[in-house]
Design an enzyme around this catalytic site. Structure first.
Site, short mmCIF file in Angstrom:
data_model
loop_
_atom_site.label_atom_id
_atom_site.label_comp_id
_atom_site.label_asym_id
_atom_site.label_seq_id
_atom_site.Cartn_x
_atom_site.Cartn_y
_atom_site.Cartn_z
N ARG A 165 25.10 84.08 51.80
CA ARG A 165 24.02 85.06 51.93
C ARG A 165 24.44 86.31 51.17
O ARG A 165 25.59 86.75 51.29
CB ARG A 165 23.79 85.48 53.39
CG ARG A 165 23.38 84.38 54.31
CD ARG A 165 22.09 83.70 53.96
NE ARG A 165 20.90 84.53 54.06
CZ ARG A 165 19.68 84.12 53.74
NH1 ARG A 165 19.50 82.90 53.29
NH2 ARG A 165 18.64 84.91 53.87
N GLU A 200 27.33 96.17 45.63
CA GLU A 200 25.97 95.68 45.87
C GLU A 200 25.54 94.57 44.91
O GLU A 200 24.83 93.65 45.30
CB GLU A 200 24.97 96.83 45.78
CG GLU A 200 24.89 97.58 47.10
CD GLU A 200 23.85 98.67 47.04
OE1 GLU A 200 22.76 98.40 46.51
OE2 GLU A 200 24.15 99.77 47.52
N HIS A 254 35.50 84.25 44.04
CA HIS A 254 34.50 83.67 43.14
C HIS A 254 35.19 82.75 42.13
O HIS A 254 36.24 83.11 41.60
CB HIS A 254 33.74 84.79 42.42
CG HIS A 254 32.67 84.26 41.52
ND1 HIS A 254 31.48 83.77 42.00
CD2 HIS A 254 32.63 84.10 40.17
CE1 HIS A 254 30.74 83.33 40.98
NE2 HIS A 254 31.42 83.53 39.87
N LEU A 274 24.84 90.03 50.80
CA LEU A 274 24.87 91.15 51.75
C LEU A 274 24.27 92.39 51.08
O LEU A 274 24.56 92.67 49.92
CB LEU A 274 26.30 91.41 52.21
CG LEU A 274 26.90 90.27 53.06
CD1 LEU A 274 28.39 90.45 53.24
CD2 LEU A 274 26.19 90.16 54.41
C1 GRF Z 1 34.54 78.57 46.52
O1 GRF Z 1 34.51 77.98 45.25
C2 GRF Z 1 34.39 80.07 46.42
O2 GRF Z 1 35.00 80.60 45.27
C3 GRF Z 1 32.90 80.24 46.35
O3 GRF Z 1 32.40 79.27 47.26
C4 GRF Z 1 33.32 78.20 47.35
C5 GRF Z 1 33.66 78.06 48.80
O4 GRF Z 1 34.45 76.91 49.05
N1 GRF Z 1 32.51 81.60 46.67
P1 GRF Z 1 35.09 76.69 50.48
O5 GRF Z 1 33.95 76.70 51.50
O6 GRF Z 1 36.08 77.79 50.74
O7 GRF Z 1 35.74 75.34 50.42
#
Ligand code: GRF
Length: 213
Positions: free
Chosen positions: A90, A141, A108, A92
């Site tokens: 989501r 943001e 990320h 934020l």
């Molecule tokens: C990861 O690739 C993270 O970088 C991204 O979402 C994925 C989450 O994977 N934001 P997990 O749920 O931690 O296995």
């Protein structure tokens, strides 16, 4: 440092944080896991580790702000000092992001500022980059934006598909997230302007690029 970890899915980054927190001397512990989805497999990981967990569904809230106030209340109630987004799907809004400024981090799967948003790994492949990776950053943001704390570079290899590249990046994520939390919990991360400055550990030695063996 007390952490709240927010998830929506499988929770492998949550697991990396659980495992790190179990190491003797790790300077943080997980006070609460929150999922916005009841079917998130990560909730079982929290239970298996004996952690407090809560379901806070955006569907039960009429507005984004009321959802965010519920999140805020839950993480405050356990005395969380740092909120870690780990596959939390989501966006934020300004209310929550403003409240938790420089105490809210995200991971990320790209070397930001390249490839923010969804399907970063597939877009890196399509762009033909030779290196991609992952980034842990403070949340602002704009989506996948904010001062960078830790990054790891991951090679794109001949013959890679989205699945193989995603797996290689995920491996790096699992090293980067605990490292970023450790640096913050040790009080070594300062935000100056929109960049972070990391102080060396007492006695020198600073592991800054976890992509190195
Ligand atoms: C990861 O690739 C993270 O970088 C991204 O979402 C994925 C989450 O994977 N934001 P997990 O749920 O931690 O296995």
């Amino acid at each position: 440092m007390r952490l709240a970890v927010l998830i929506s899915g499988r929770g492998t980054n949550l697991q990396a944080l659980i495992d790190a927190c179990a190491q003797p001397g790790f300077p943080a512990s997980i006070a609460l896991v929150v999922s916005n989805r009841s079917d998130a497999p990560g909730l079982a990981r929290a239970r298996a580790a004996g952690l407090a967990s809560r379901l806070i569904s955006h569907r039960q809230h009429a507005s984004r702000e009321s959802f965010e106030r519920a999140l805020d209340e839950a993480v405050r109630a356990v005395g969380a000092e740092l909120v870690c987004l780990a596959g939390f799907m989501r966006v934020l809004g300004p209310w929550f992001v403003g409240h938790w400024r420089d105490r809210l981090i995200n991971i990320h799967p790209s070397l930001l500022p390249a490839f923010p948003g969804l399907e970063a790994q597939a877009r890196a492949l399509a762009a033909g980059v030779r290196l991609t990776g992952c980034t842990v950053h403070f949340v602002r943001e704009a989506v996948d934006d904010g001062p960078i704390i830790v990054q790891a570079a991951v090679p794109v290899l001949p013959g890679d598909d989205t699945q193989s590249l995603t797996a290689r990046i995920l491996d790096a994520e699992h090293r980067c997230y605990p490292l970023a939390v450790r640096l913050i919990a040790e009080g070594r991360v300062r935000v100056e302007g929109e960049r972070t400055v990391i102080e060396a550990a007492p006695g020198g030695g600073m592991l800054m690029n976890p992509s190195l063996p």
